[in-house]
Design a protein around this motif. Structure first.
Motif, PDB file in Angstrom:
ATOM      1  N   GLU A  96      -3.885  -0.727  15.668  1.00 26.58           N
ATOM      2  CA  GLU A  96      -5.321  -0.853  15.917  1.00 26.58           C
ATOM      3  C   GLU A  96      -6.130   0.026  14.968  1.00 26.58           C
ATOM      4  OE1 GLU A  96      -5.641   0.108  20.027  1.00 26.58           O
ATOM      5  OE2 GLU A  96      -5.170  -1.946  20.714  1.00 26.58           O
ATOM      6  N   MET A  97      -5.643   1.240  14.713  1.00 22.34           N
ATOM      7  CA  MET A  97      -6.335   2.126  13.775  1.00 22.34           C
ATOM      8  C   MET A  97      -6.316   1.544  12.360  1.00 22.34           C
ATOM      9  SD  MET A  97      -5.068   5.900  15.047  1.00 22.34           S
ATOM     10  CE  MET A  97      -5.901   6.716  13.694  1.00 22.34           C
ATOM     11  N   ALA A  98      -5.180   0.947  11.997  1.00 22.15           N
ATOM     12  CA  ALA A  98      -5.076   0.324  10.676  1.00 22.15           C
ATOM     13  C   ALA A  98      -6.038  -0.853  10.561  1.00 22.15           C
ATOM     14  CB  ALA A  98      -3.645  -0.137  10.423  1.00 22.15           C
ATOM     15  N   GLU A  99      -6.088  -1.670  11.609  1.00 18.45           N
ATOM     16  CA  GLU A  99      -6.991  -2.829  11.603  1.00 18.45           C
ATOM     17  C   GLU A  99      -8.448  -2.384  11.533  1.00 18.45           C
ATOM     18  OE1 GLU A  99      -4.192  -5.931  14.179  1.00 18.45           O
ATOM     19  OE2 GLU A  99      -5.699  -4.697  15.176  1.00 18.45           O
ATOM     20  N   MET A 100      -8.763  -1.305  12.241  1.00 20.29           N
ATOM     21  CA  MET A 100     -10.121  -0.772  12.215  1.00 20.29           C
ATOM     22  C   MET A 100     -10.483  -0.277  10.813  1.00 20.29           C
ATOM     23  SD  MET A 100     -11.730   2.224  14.645  1.00 20.29           S
ATOM     24  CE  MET A 100     -10.983   1.414  16.065  1.00 20.29           C
ATOM     25  N   GLU A 101      -9.518   0.409  10.178  1.00 22.27           N
ATOM     26  CA  GLU A 101      -9.756   0.913   8.820  1.00 22.27           C
ATOM     27  C   GLU A 101      -9.935  -0.229   7.834  1.00 22.27           C
ATOM     28  OE1 GLU A 101      -7.688   4.025   5.637  1.00 22.27           O
ATOM     29  OE2 GLU A 101      -6.947   3.857   7.706  1.00 22.27           O
ATOM     30  N   ILE A 102      -9.153  -1.289   8.007  1.00 20.16           N
ATOM     31  CA  ILE A 102      -9.276  -2.460   7.137  1.00 20.16           C
ATOM     32  C   ILE A 102     -10.643  -3.112   7.301  1.00 20.16           C
ATOM     33  CG2 ILE A 102      -8.402  -4.795   6.713  1.00 20.16           C
ATOM     34  CD1 ILE A 102      -5.606  -3.700   7.438  1.00 20.16           C
ATOM     35  N   GLU A 103     -11.089  -3.264   8.546  1.00 23.53           N
ATOM     36  CA  GLU A 103     -12.387  -3.884   8.801  1.00 23.53           C
ATOM     37  C   GLU A 103     -13.523  -3.033   8.247  1.00 23.53           C
ATOM     38  OE1 GLU A 103     -13.102  -6.897   9.958  1.00 23.53           O
ATOM     39  OE2 GLU A 103     -10.929  -7.210   9.878  1.00 23.53           O
ATOM     40  N   GLU A 104     -13.404  -1.712   8.389  1.00 25.66           N
ATOM     41  CA  GLU A 104     -14.428  -0.827   7.839  1.00 25.66           C
ATOM     42  C   GLU A 104     -14.482  -0.936   6.316  1.00 25.66           C
ATOM     43  OE1 GLU A 104     -13.456   3.032   9.251  1.00 25.66           O
ATOM     44  OE2 GLU A 104     -14.248   2.698  11.281  1.00 25.66           O
ATOM     45  N   SER A 105     -13.313  -1.055   5.726  1.00 28.89           N
ATOM     46  CA  SER A 105     -13.256  -1.191   4.270  1.00 28.89           C
ATOM     47  C   SER A 105     -13.899  -2.496   3.820  1.00 28.89           C
ATOM     48  CB  SER A 105     -11.797  -1.136   3.805  1.00 28.89           C
ATOM     49  OG  SER A 105     -11.712  -1.312   2.412  1.00 28.89           O
ATOM     50  N   LYS A 106     -13.608  -3.583   4.550  1.00 33.07           N
ATOM     51  CA  LYS A 106     -14.205  -4.872   4.210  1.00 33.07           C
ATOM     52  C   LYS A 106     -15.727  -4.824   4.374  1.00 33.07           C
ATOM     53  CE  LYS A 106     -10.187  -7.720   5.400  1.00 33.07           C
ATOM     54  NZ  LYS A 106      -9.634  -8.740   6.338  1.00 33.07           N
ATOM     55  N   ALA A 107     -16.195  -4.137   5.417  1.00 32.27           N
ATOM     56  CA  ALA A 107     -17.636  -4.021   5.639  1.00 32.27           C
ATOM     57  C   ALA A 107     -18.292  -3.229   4.514  1.00 32.27           C
ATOM     58  CB  ALA A 107     -17.904  -3.352   6.995  1.00 32.27           C
ATOM     59  N   GLU A 108     -17.616  -2.175   4.047  1.00 34.89           N
ATOM     60  CA  GLU A 108     -18.155  -1.382   2.937  1.00 34.89           C
ATOM     61  C   GLU A 108     -18.265  -2.221   1.668  1.00 34.89           C
ATOM     62  OE1 GLU A 108     -15.685   2.008   2.504  1.00 34.89           O
ATOM     63  OE2 GLU A 108     -16.310   2.942   4.384  1.00 34.89           O
ATOM     64  N   ILE A 109     -17.245  -3.047   1.423  1.00 36.08           N
ATOM     65  CA  ILE A 109     -17.266  -3.911   0.237  1.00 36.08           C
ATOM     66  C   ILE A 109     -18.438  -4.887   0.319  1.00 36.08           C
ATOM     67  CG2 ILE A 109     -16.021  -5.716  -1.002  1.00 36.08           C
ATOM     68  CD1 ILE A 109     -13.435  -4.339  -0.178  1.00 36.08           C
ATOM     69  N   GLU A 110     -18.615  -5.504   1.480  1.00 33.78           N
ATOM     70  CA  GLU A 110     -19.703  -6.461   1.644  1.00 33.78           C
ATOM     71  C   GLU A 110     -21.062  -5.779   1.456  1.00 33.78           C
ATOM     72  OE1 GLU A 110     -19.216  -8.252   5.428  1.00 33.78           O
ATOM     73  OE2 GLU A 110     -17.395  -9.367   4.870  1.00 33.78           O
ATOM     74  N   GLU A 111     -21.195  -4.544   1.963  1.00 30.65           N
ATOM     75  CA  GLU A 111     -22.456  -3.822   1.827  1.00 30.65           C
ATOM     76  C   GLU A 111     -22.754  -3.504   0.366  1.00 30.65           C
ATOM     77  OE1 GLU A 111     -24.585   0.304   3.382  1.00 30.65           O
ATOM     78  OE2 GLU A 111     -22.630  -0.305   4.152  1.00 30.65           O
ATOM     79  N   VAL A 112     -21.714  -3.064  -0.359  1.00 32.40           N
ATOM     80  CA  VAL A 112     -21.909  -2.753  -1.780  1.00 32.40           C
ATOM     81  C   VAL A 112     -22.263  -4.012  -2.556  1.00 32.40           C
ATOM     82  CG1 VAL A 112     -20.732  -2.006  -3.876  1.00 32.40           C
ATOM     83  CG2 VAL A 112     -20.424  -0.726  -1.748  1.00 32.40           C
ATOM     84  N   GLU A 113     -21.581  -5.117  -2.244  1.00 32.12           N
ATOM     85  CA  GLU A 113     -21.875  -6.370  -2.947  1.00 32.12           C
ATOM     86  C   GLU A 113     -23.300  -6.821  -2.689  1.00 32.12           C
ATOM     87  OE1 GLU A 113     -18.861  -8.989  -1.561  1.00 32.12           O
ATOM     88  OE2 GLU A 113     -17.404  -8.401  -3.105  1.00 32.12           O
ATOM     89  N   GLN A 114     -23.787  -6.626  -1.482  1.00 30.97           N
ATOM     90  CA  GLN A 114     -25.158  -7.005  -1.165  1.00 30.97           C
ATOM     91  C   GLN A 114     -26.153  -6.120  -1.903  1.00 30.97           C
ATOM     92  OE1 GLN A 114     -25.441  -6.839   3.089  1.00 30.97           O
ATOM     93  NE2 GLN A 114     -24.259  -8.712   3.407  1.00 30.97           N
ATOM     94  N   GLN A 115     -25.848  -4.821  -1.987  1.00 31.25           N
ATOM     95  CA  GLN A 115     -26.749  -3.899  -2.665  1.00 31.25           C
ATOM     96  C   GLN A 115     -26.814  -4.161  -4.164  1.00 31.25           C
ATOM     97  OE1 GLN A 115     -25.208  -0.073  -1.515  1.00 31.25           O
ATOM     98  NE2 GLN A 115     -26.421   0.012   0.371  1.00 31.25           N
TER      99      GLN A 115
END
Length: 288
Positions: free
Chosen positions: A245-264
């Motif tokens: 679960e911690m790994a999945e959470m870290e993966i999702e956070e990483s994906k969210a960071e990528i999407e945020e950077v791409e939007q910016q």
């Protein structure tokens, strides 16, 4: 006479004349051999002079960026728990020129305090070499054109905090590439989007290797097996579930960071005139 020539040199006047032209050109080249040799030598000398200039430019660029790469690699190695590491890139000139220029590039490293840097190929152990290559690949992940990276025995000789650092670095590389990793550590296996089990079965006559894609439930059981030696208890399952679960959470956070950077960083094409889809101007989104 013409029929005789046709039998020997071709079935038409055009073919006979073409054959004559080829032989005349060859004869001219023999008669002018010394002149052609000098012209070829002059051309070769000119090309070699230009090649040396280009090789020197390439060598200067390598030495310039080697300094920057050294610093970046050291930082990446520290992220993989190399605490007292030194990394140098030696660029020296060879006698012969190849498609890659006239340089010989060697990586030098020291992983212990007080030791001088030595050739990477001679001093690094298997586990260290895997982590060093992981560090370099993580730096080049956004630059190379390799679609899939395979890491075998990346977990040799590591555990605990270092294993988690390696898992995080593998996840970073997976943002740009498909990563296939053969691992015996739960920290690394837990980070996988897809988890496969490889089994080898033998009998008296043959050996068979099978590979199975695991469900999330089976993946957790496998994490228990490789982390606790095969004894499946409620406590072990709970611990493996929390790890997953911690790994999945870290993966999702990483994906969210990528999407945020791409939007910016996204550059939008916005029409000046809503009725004219081809009349556009550039606008850079706030936050870049």
């Amino acid at each position: 006479l013409i029929n005789h020539l046709k039998l020997k040199y071709g079935q038409s006047i055009e073919k006979i004349l073409a054959y004559k032209g080829e032989k005349q050109a060859y004869l001219d080249s023999l008669n002018n051999y010394n002149l052609m040799r000098e012209e070829t030598k002059t051309k070769l000398d000119k090309e070699m002079s230009e090649l040396v200039v280009l090789c020197d430019k390439l060598s200067s660029l390598r030495k310039k960026y080697a300094i920057k790469l050294e610093e970046t690699v050291v930082k990446a190695l520290e992220d993989l728990n190399f605490l007292s590491v030194k990394f140098k890139i030696n660029v020296s000139k060879k006698e012969n020129v190849s498609a890659n220029g006239q340089d010989e590039v060697e990586f030098l490293i020291s992983t212990n305090p007080g030791e001088e840097v030595k050739s990477l190929a001679k001093v690094a152990s298997g586990g260290e070499l895997s982590r060093i290559m992981l560090a370099i690949k993580s730096i080049l992940a956004g630059e190379d054109e390799i679609d899939t990276m395979i890491f075998d025995e990346i977990d040799t000789g590591i555990s605990g905090k270092t294993a988690q650092m390696v898992a995080d670095k593998l996840m970073c590389i997976s943002k740009e590439h498909q990563v296939i990793c053969i691992s015996h550590l739960a920290q690394i296996a837990a980070m996988a989007d897809s988890h496969y089990l490889i089994e080898k079965n033998t009998d008296d006559e043959s050996t068979e290797t099978n590979i199975y894609r695991l469900s999330r439930e089976d993946s957790i059981k496998e994490l228990v097996r490789i982390s606790s030696g095969g004894e499946i208890t409620e406590t072990a399952i709970k611990h493996a579930t929390e790890m997953k679960e911690m790994a999945e959470m870290e993966i999702e956070e990483s994906k969210a960071e990528i999407e945020e950077v791409e939007q910016q960083l996204q550059i939008l094409l916005l029409p000046k005139d809503p009725n004219d889809e081809y009349n556009c101007h550039l606008e850079i989104r706030a936050g870049t």
